[in-house]
Design a protein around this motif. Structure first.
Motif, PDB file in Angstrom:
ATOM      1  N   LEU A  83       0.832  -1.204   0.000  1.00  0.00           N
ATOM      2  CA  LEU A  83       0.000   0.000   0.000  1.00  0.00           C
ATOM      3  C   LEU A  83       0.868   1.256   0.000  1.00  0.00           C
ATOM      4  O   LEU A  83       0.606   2.205  -0.743  1.00  0.00           O
ATOM      5  CB  LEU A  83      -0.934  -0.024   1.206  1.00  0.00           C
ATOM      6  CG  LEU A  83      -1.969   1.083   1.310  1.00  0.00           C
ATOM      7  CD1 LEU A  83      -2.861   1.111   0.073  1.00  0.00           C
ATOM      8  CD2 LEU A  83      -2.799   0.891   2.559  1.00  0.00           C
ATOM      9  N   ALA A  84       1.918   1.260   0.796  1.00  0.00           N
ATOM     10  CA  ALA A  84       2.819   2.413   0.846  1.00  0.00           C
ATOM     11  C   ALA A  84       3.455   2.677  -0.513  1.00  0.00           C
ATOM     12  O   ALA A  84       3.616   3.831  -0.909  1.00  0.00           O
ATOM     13  CB  ALA A  84       3.892   2.185   1.911  1.00  0.00           C
ATOM     14  N   ARG A  85       3.794   1.617  -1.246  1.00  0.00           N
ATOM     15  CA  ARG A  85       4.382   1.796  -2.573  1.00  0.00           C
ATOM     16  C   ARG A  85       3.387   2.431  -3.545  1.00  0.00           C
ATOM     17  O   ARG A  85       3.775   3.119  -4.479  1.00  0.00           O
ATOM     18  CB  ARG A  85       4.852   0.453  -3.132  1.00  0.00           C
ATOM     19  CG  ARG A  85       6.109  -0.066  -2.527  1.00  0.00           C
ATOM     20  CD  ARG A  85       6.554  -1.352  -3.244  1.00  0.00           C
ATOM     21  NE  ARG A  85       7.658  -1.967  -2.567  1.00  0.00           N
ATOM     22  CZ  ARG A  85       7.557  -2.966  -1.694  1.00  0.00           C
ATOM     23  NH1 ARG A  85       6.378  -3.493  -1.425  1.00  0.00           N
ATOM     24  NH2 ARG A  85       8.623  -3.458  -1.105  1.00  0.00           N
ATOM     25  N   LEU A  86       2.107   2.154  -3.345  1.00  0.00           N
ATOM     26  CA  LEU A  86       1.087   2.692  -4.249  1.00  0.00           C
ATOM     27  C   LEU A  86       0.762   4.160  -3.972  1.00  0.00           C
ATOM     28  O   LEU A  86       0.244   4.854  -4.849  1.00  0.00           O
ATOM     29  CB  LEU A  86      -0.201   1.867  -4.140  1.00  0.00           C
ATOM     30  CG  LEU A  86      -0.152   0.503  -4.796  1.00  0.00           C
ATOM     31  CD1 LEU A  86      -1.308  -0.360  -4.305  1.00  0.00           C
ATOM     32  CD2 LEU A  86      -0.180   0.633  -6.307  1.00  0.00           C
ATOM     33  N   GLU A  87       1.037   4.610  -2.781  1.00  0.00           N
ATOM     34  CA  GLU A  87       0.714   5.993  -2.409  1.00  0.00           C
ATOM     35  C   GLU A  87       1.799   6.919  -2.940  1.00  0.00           C
ATOM     36  O   GLU A  87       2.625   7.442  -2.212  1.00  0.00           O
ATOM     37  CB  GLU A  87       0.545   6.093  -0.897  1.00  0.00           C
ATOM     38  CG  GLU A  87      -0.666   5.304  -0.427  1.00  0.00           C
ATOM     39  CD  GLU A  87      -0.806   5.236   1.081  1.00  0.00           C
ATOM     40  OE1 GLU A  87       0.164   5.541   1.807  1.00  0.00           O
ATOM     41  OE2 GLU A  87      -1.898   4.852   1.538  1.00  0.00           O
ATOM     42  N   THR A  88       1.753   7.119  -4.264  1.00  0.00           N
ATOM     43  CA  THR A  88       2.774   7.886  -4.973  1.00  0.00           C
ATOM     44  C   THR A  88       2.318   9.318  -5.218  1.00  0.00           C
ATOM     45  O   THR A  88       1.139   9.650  -5.080  1.00  0.00           O
ATOM     46  CB  THR A  88       3.070   7.232  -6.332  1.00  0.00           C
ATOM     47  OG1 THR A  88       1.877   7.269  -7.120  1.00  0.00           O
ATOM     48  CG2 THR A  88       3.537   5.804  -6.167  1.00  0.00           C
ATOM     49  N   ASP A  89       3.275  10.143  -5.599  1.00  0.00           N
ATOM     50  CA  ASP A  89       2.937  11.512  -6.000  1.00  0.00           C
ATOM     51  C   ASP A  89       1.965  11.465  -7.166  1.00  0.00           C
ATOM     52  O   ASP A  89       2.125  10.671  -8.091  1.00  0.00           O
ATOM     53  CB  ASP A  89       4.194  12.279  -6.427  1.00  0.00           C
ATOM     54  CG  ASP A  89       5.117  12.565  -5.260  1.00  0.00           C
ATOM     55  OD1 ASP A  89       4.634  12.605  -4.114  1.00  0.00           O
ATOM     56  OD2 ASP A  89       6.320  12.749  -5.505  1.00  0.00           O
ATOM     57  N   GLY A  90       0.954  12.285  -7.139  1.00  0.00           N
ATOM     58  CA  GLY A  90      -0.024  12.340  -8.219  1.00  0.00           C
ATOM     59  C   GLY A  90      -1.194  11.395  -8.020  1.00  0.00           C
ATOM     60  O   GLY A  90      -2.172  11.457  -8.758  1.00  0.00           O
ATOM     61  N   ALA A  91      -1.115  10.533  -7.017  1.00  0.00           N
ATOM     62  CA  ALA A  91      -2.223   9.615  -6.759  1.00  0.00           C
ATOM     63  C   ALA A  91      -3.150  10.244  -5.727  1.00  0.00           C
ATOM     64  O   ALA A  91      -2.731  10.584  -4.629  1.00  0.00           O
ATOM     65  CB  ALA A  91      -1.708   8.274  -6.254  1.00  0.00           C
ATOM     66  N   GLY A  92      -4.408  10.403  -6.107  1.00  0.00           N
ATOM     67  CA  GLY A  92      -5.415  10.904  -5.176  1.00  0.00           C
ATOM     68  C   GLY A  92      -6.290   9.779  -4.668  1.00  0.00           C
ATOM     69  O   GLY A  92      -7.096   9.974  -3.768  1.00  0.00           O
ATOM     70  N   ALA A  93      -6.112   8.592  -5.262  1.00  0.00           N
ATOM     71  CA  ALA A  93      -6.930   7.446  -4.875  1.00  0.00           C
ATOM     72  C   ALA A  93      -6.124   6.166  -5.048  1.00  0.00           C
ATOM     73  O   ALA A  93      -5.390   6.009  -6.018  1.00  0.00           O
ATOM     74  CB  ALA A  93      -8.181   7.383  -5.741  1.00  0.00           C
ATOM     75  N   VAL A  94      -6.288   5.263  -4.088  1.00  0.00           N
ATOM     76  CA  VAL A  94      -5.673   3.946  -4.160  1.00  0.00           C
ATOM     77  C   VAL A  94      -6.773   2.929  -3.889  1.00  0.00           C
ATOM     78  O   VAL A  94      -7.519   3.053  -2.922  1.00  0.00           O
ATOM     79  CB  VAL A  94      -4.542   3.783  -3.111  1.00  0.00           C
ATOM     80  CG1 VAL A  94      -4.030   2.350  -3.084  1.00  0.00           C
ATOM     81  CG2 VAL A  94      -3.402   4.755  -3.412  1.00  0.00           C
ATOM     82  N   ALA A  95      -6.887   1.943  -4.772  1.00  0.00           N
ATOM     83  CA  ALA A  95      -7.858   0.863  -4.600  1.00  0.00           C
ATOM     84  C   ALA A  95      -7.085  -0.443  -4.502  1.00  0.00           C
ATOM     85  O   ALA A  95      -6.120  -0.648  -5.232  1.00  0.00           O
ATOM     86  CB  ALA A  95      -8.825   0.817  -5.776  1.00  0.00           C
ATOM     87  N   THR A  96      -7.518  -1.309  -3.585  1.00  0.00           N
ATOM     88  CA  THR A  96      -6.830  -2.580  -3.420  1.00  0.00           C
ATOM     89  C   THR A  96      -7.818  -3.724  -3.260  1.00  0.00           C
ATOM     90  O   THR A  96      -8.966  -3.530  -2.866  1.00  0.00           O
ATOM     91  CB  THR A  96      -5.892  -2.582  -2.189  1.00  0.00           C
ATOM     92  OG1 THR A  96      -6.674  -2.495  -0.998  1.00  0.00           O
ATOM     93  CG2 THR A  96      -4.895  -1.442  -2.258  1.00  0.00           C
ATOM     94  N   PHE A  97      -7.315  -4.907  -3.572  1.00  0.00           N
ATOM     95  CA  PHE A  97      -8.037  -6.153  -3.319  1.00  0.00           C
ATOM     96  C   PHE A  97      -7.034  -7.121  -2.714  1.00  0.00           C
ATOM     97  O   PHE A  97      -5.923  -7.283  -3.237  1.00  0.00           O
ATOM     98  CB  PHE A  97      -8.597  -6.748  -4.619  1.00  0.00           C
ATOM     99  CG  PHE A  97      -9.169  -8.122  -4.417  1.00  0.00           C
ATOM    100  CD1 PHE A  97     -10.479  -8.279  -3.986  1.00  0.00           C
ATOM    101  CD2 PHE A  97      -8.383  -9.247  -4.610  1.00  0.00           C
ATOM    102  CE1 PHE A  97     -10.998  -9.547  -3.769  1.00  0.00           C
ATOM    103  CE2 PHE A  97      -8.895 -10.518  -4.398  1.00  0.00           C
ATOM    104  CZ  PHE A  97     -10.205 -10.671  -3.972  1.00  0.00           C
ATOM    105  N   THR A  98      -7.410  -7.744  -1.618  1.00  0.00           N
ATOM    106  CA  THR A  98      -6.583  -8.773  -1.008  1.00  0.00           C
ATOM    107  C   THR A  98      -7.397 -10.055  -0.950  1.00  0.00           C
ATOM    108  O   THR A  98      -8.490 -10.076  -0.377  1.00  0.00           O
ATOM    109  CB  THR A  98      -6.144  -8.371   0.424  1.00  0.00           C
ATOM    110  OG1 THR A  98      -5.464  -7.123   0.358  1.00  0.00           O
ATOM    111  CG2 THR A  98      -5.237  -9.424   1.028  1.00  0.00           C
ATOM    112  N   GLY A  99      -6.894 -11.108  -1.567  1.00  0.00           N
ATOM    113  CA  GLY A  99      -7.561 -12.398  -1.546  1.00  0.00           C
ATOM    114  C   GLY A  99      -6.934 -13.298  -0.497  1.00  0.00           C
ATOM    115  O   GLY A  99      -5.710 -13.321  -0.346  1.00  0.00           O
ATOM    116  N   LEU A 100      -7.785 -14.024   0.218  1.00  0.00           N
ATOM    117  CA  LEU A 100      -7.340 -14.937   1.273  1.00  0.00           C
ATOM    118  C   LEU A 100      -7.677 -16.369   0.897  1.00  0.00           C
ATOM    119  O   LEU A 100      -8.664 -16.623   0.202  1.00  0.00           O
ATOM    120  CB  LEU A 100      -8.041 -14.599   2.588  1.00  0.00           C
ATOM    121  CG  LEU A 100      -7.957 -13.149   3.062  1.00  0.00           C
ATOM    122  CD1 LEU A 100      -8.808 -12.956   4.307  1.00  0.00           C
ATOM    123  CD2 LEU A 100      -6.516 -12.748   3.322  1.00  0.00           C
TER     124      LEU A 100
END
Length: 146
Positions: A17-34
């Motif tokens: 998640l930290a890697r995805l929170e980049t400059d220019g990103a106003g939104a991060v969406a994720t999916f985690t499968g278990l």
């Protein structure tokens, strides 16, 4: 930025998640499968075709980046033996706005289920069996064809 990882190592969601929170990103969406423990599943073992699997995932991520204005796309997939409750897959997308991030994330997980070369074997009651593809996964993937 595209990040693809196929590994037997546990998935560190916070780091991804930290890697995805980049400059220019106003939104991060994720999916985690278990790994699900339904039907008495004791272990799930995932096999893949090294090199080909990573290329297929890379192509999916490139396709998502061409379709939506993404700042980043990440696919992390486990292989090897896992037990119920363990993380098996993490998909994340980052964009300036939520709609693109959410749609691209859904696209990646839907297409991954049908387009990536993984083979699953479950152990139930001490007996191993190969897992067939689910019709619902194919149906979900077709919504992105156009």
């Amino acid at each position: 930025m595209i990040r693809i990882t196929v590994s037997p190592d546990p998935i560190d969601v916070a780091a991804e998640l930290a890697r995805l929170e980049t400059d220019g990103a106003g939104a991060v969406a994720t999916f985690t499968g278990l790994v699900r423990g339904d039907d008495g599943v004791e272990t799930l073992e995932l096999e893949h075709y090294p090199g080909a699997t990573e290329r297929a995932l890379e192509q999916l991520a490139r396709s998502a980046c061409a379709r939506w204005p993404l700042a980043a796309a990440t696919i992390v997939h486990r292989v090897g033996a896992m037990t119920p409750g363990e993380r098996i897959v993490f998909v994340g997308t980052a964009s300036a706005h939520r709609a693109a991030a959410l749609e691209a994330c859904a696209y990646l997980i839907d297409r991954l289920k049908t387009d990536a070369p993984f083979w699953k074997r479950e152990t139930v009651g001490g007996a191993a069996r190969w897992v067939e593809a689910r019709a619902g996964d194919a149906t979900a993937a077709t919504r992105w064809e156009s």
